[in-house]
Every structure is written in structure tokens, then in C-alpha cells.
Design a protein around this motif. Structure first.
Motif, PDB file in Angstrom:
ATOM      1  N   UNK A  60       0.844  -1.196   0.000  1.00 51.51           N
ATOM      2  CA  UNK A  60       0.000   0.000   0.000  1.00 51.51           C
ATOM      3  C   UNK A  60       0.886   1.256   0.000  1.00 51.51           C
ATOM      4  N   UNK A  61       1.915   1.251   0.819  1.00 49.90           N
ATOM      5  CA  UNK A  61       2.813   2.404   0.923  1.00 49.90           C
ATOM      6  C   UNK A  61       3.495   2.711  -0.416  1.00 49.90           C
ATOM      7  N   UNK A  80      -1.864   7.111   5.314  1.00 51.47           N
ATOM      8  CA  UNK A  80      -2.531   6.929   6.611  1.00 51.47           C
ATOM      9  C   UNK A  80      -4.028   6.690   6.428  1.00 51.47           C
ATOM     10  N   UNK A  81      -4.668   7.513   5.587  1.00 53.30           N
ATOM     11  CA  UNK A  81      -6.101   7.398   5.358  1.00 53.30           C
ATOM     12  C   UNK A  81      -6.454   6.030   4.772  1.00 53.30           C
ATOM     13  N   UNK A  82      -5.744   5.637   3.727  1.00 51.44           N
ATOM     14  CA  UNK A  82      -6.066   4.376   3.045  1.00 51.44           C
ATOM     15  C   UNK A  82      -5.790   3.186   3.964  1.00 51.44           C
ATOM     16  N   UNK A  90       0.182  -1.054   5.684  1.00 50.78           N
ATOM     17  CA  UNK A  90       0.942  -0.376   4.626  1.00 50.78           C
ATOM     18  C   UNK A  90       2.133  -1.175   4.109  1.00 50.78           C
ATOM     19  N   UNK A  91       2.611  -2.148   4.901  1.00 47.96           N
ATOM     20  CA  UNK A  91       3.774  -2.937   4.510  1.00 47.96           C
ATOM     21  C   UNK A  91       3.421  -4.342   4.015  1.00 47.96           C
ATOM     22  N   UNK A  92       2.137  -4.686   3.985  1.00 47.00           N
ATOM     23  CA  UNK A  92       1.710  -5.994   3.509  1.00 47.00           C
ATOM     24  C   UNK A  92       2.133  -6.182   2.053  1.00 47.00           C
ATOM     25  N   UNK A  93       2.809  -7.288   1.767  1.00 48.45           N
ATOM     26  CA  UNK A  93       3.242  -7.601   0.403  1.00 48.45           C
ATOM     27  C   UNK A  93       2.039  -8.115  -0.390  1.00 48.45           C
ATOM     28  N   UNK A  94       1.641  -7.380  -1.399  1.00 51.89           N
ATOM     29  CA  UNK A  94       0.499  -7.746  -2.229  1.00 51.89           C
ATOM     30  C   UNK A  94       0.961  -8.542  -3.444  1.00 51.89           C
ATOM     31  N   UNK A 101      -7.709  -7.436  -0.604  1.00 50.68           N
ATOM     32  CA  UNK A 101      -6.953  -6.284  -0.082  1.00 50.68           C
ATOM     33  C   UNK A 101      -6.903  -5.156  -1.106  1.00 50.68           C
ATOM     34  N   UNK A 102      -6.631  -5.499  -2.360  1.00 52.23           N
ATOM     35  CA  UNK A 102      -6.558  -4.468  -3.404  1.00 52.23           C
ATOM     36  C   UNK A 102      -7.920  -3.815  -3.590  1.00 52.23           C
TER      37      UNK A 102
END
Length: 135
Positions: A60-61, A80-82, A90-94, A101-102
Motif C-alpha cells: 500500500x505504501x 494513513x487514510x487508506x 501499509x507494509x503488507x506484500x500484495x 486487499x486491493x
């Protein structure tokens, strides 16, 4: 008056470029693409994010950092908002299989970009119109 992204059927405010997407129409907006429906605008967003993920822009980041660079936005506030709204770290590997998640990230990005809550059915339709991200 509705937000620019709503008027353009471009809920994530995708900038004009040489890339063409299904449902894209000739834009009268000098900066942003226009689509024939919100569903096509969402579809384009999912396709772009899938391309980011395939190139290692896979958190996400990183996605927001690329989508809304510091030179044009308060990127930290956007992240921060998202993160809060989507409930995705924010650090989750997509990956291309991180569809849920997406999906949540795109809904939250739309809200941040337009100030309006997304229509779930429009987001869902846009998601189903593409095949690059799955659940």
C-alpha cells in the motif's frame, strides 16, 4: 458540483497518458482521463495497480507513493487514510492474488481522491471486468 473524479468517471483521478484503457473516452479534462462509466474507471485503476504489483510496487505504501507522489500530494496523509479505511497494513506484500486487499485499497483511494464514499457495486463491476488481480 461533483468532484472531478466523479464527473470524469475516473474515481482514482488517473492522469492523461498515452496508455489506453477499455471504456476510456476522449477527455475534455486537460489533466485527467475520462471513462464512459465509473466501472471502467475502476477497471483501469485495478489494471494499473496490477501492473505496479508485477513490477515490485507491491505494498500500500509503495502504491500510494507512486500514485500520489510527494511532489504533488501529502502522500503520508494519503497512506494513513487508506491504511485506516481499507484495514490493510501499509507494509503488507500484495500479489496478483490479493484481490480482497486491493479491492479495499481501491475503495479507500476513491474516497480519499473524491471525498465521497464508493458505490460497492461499481467497484465490484470494475474489478470483475479485469483479470489481472484475483481473490
Amino acid at each position: 458540483m461533483a468532484a472531478r473524479g466523479i464527473r470524469n468517471n475516473n474515481p482514482l483521478n488517473i492522469r492523461r497518458s498515452k496508455d489506453r484503457f477499455k471504456g476510456e473516452v476522449q477527455s475534455t479534462d486537460k489533466a485527467f482521463k475520462q471513462f464512459e462509466s465509473m466501472e471502467y474507471g475502476y477497471r483501469a485503476a485495478f489494471v494499473i495497480i496490477a501492473t505496479y504489483i508485477s513490477k515490485g510496487v507491491n505494498t500500500l505504501e509503495k502504491i500510494i507513493g507512486r500514485w500520489a507522489p510527494v511532489s504533488e500530494n501529502n502522500t503520508g496523509r494519503y497512506i494513513d487514510f487508506v491504511e485506516r479505511r481499507a484495514k490493510v497494513d501499509r507494509h503488507l506484500q500484495l500479489t496478483s492474488k490479493s484481490g480482497l486487499s486491493v479491492f479495499s485499497i481501491v475503495e479507500a483511494m476513491m474516497e480519499y481522491e473524491t471525498g465521497e464514499r464508493p458505490n460497492y457495486e461499481q467497484v465490484r463491476s470494475g474489478f470483475l471486468m479485469q483479470d489481472k488481480i484475483t481473490v
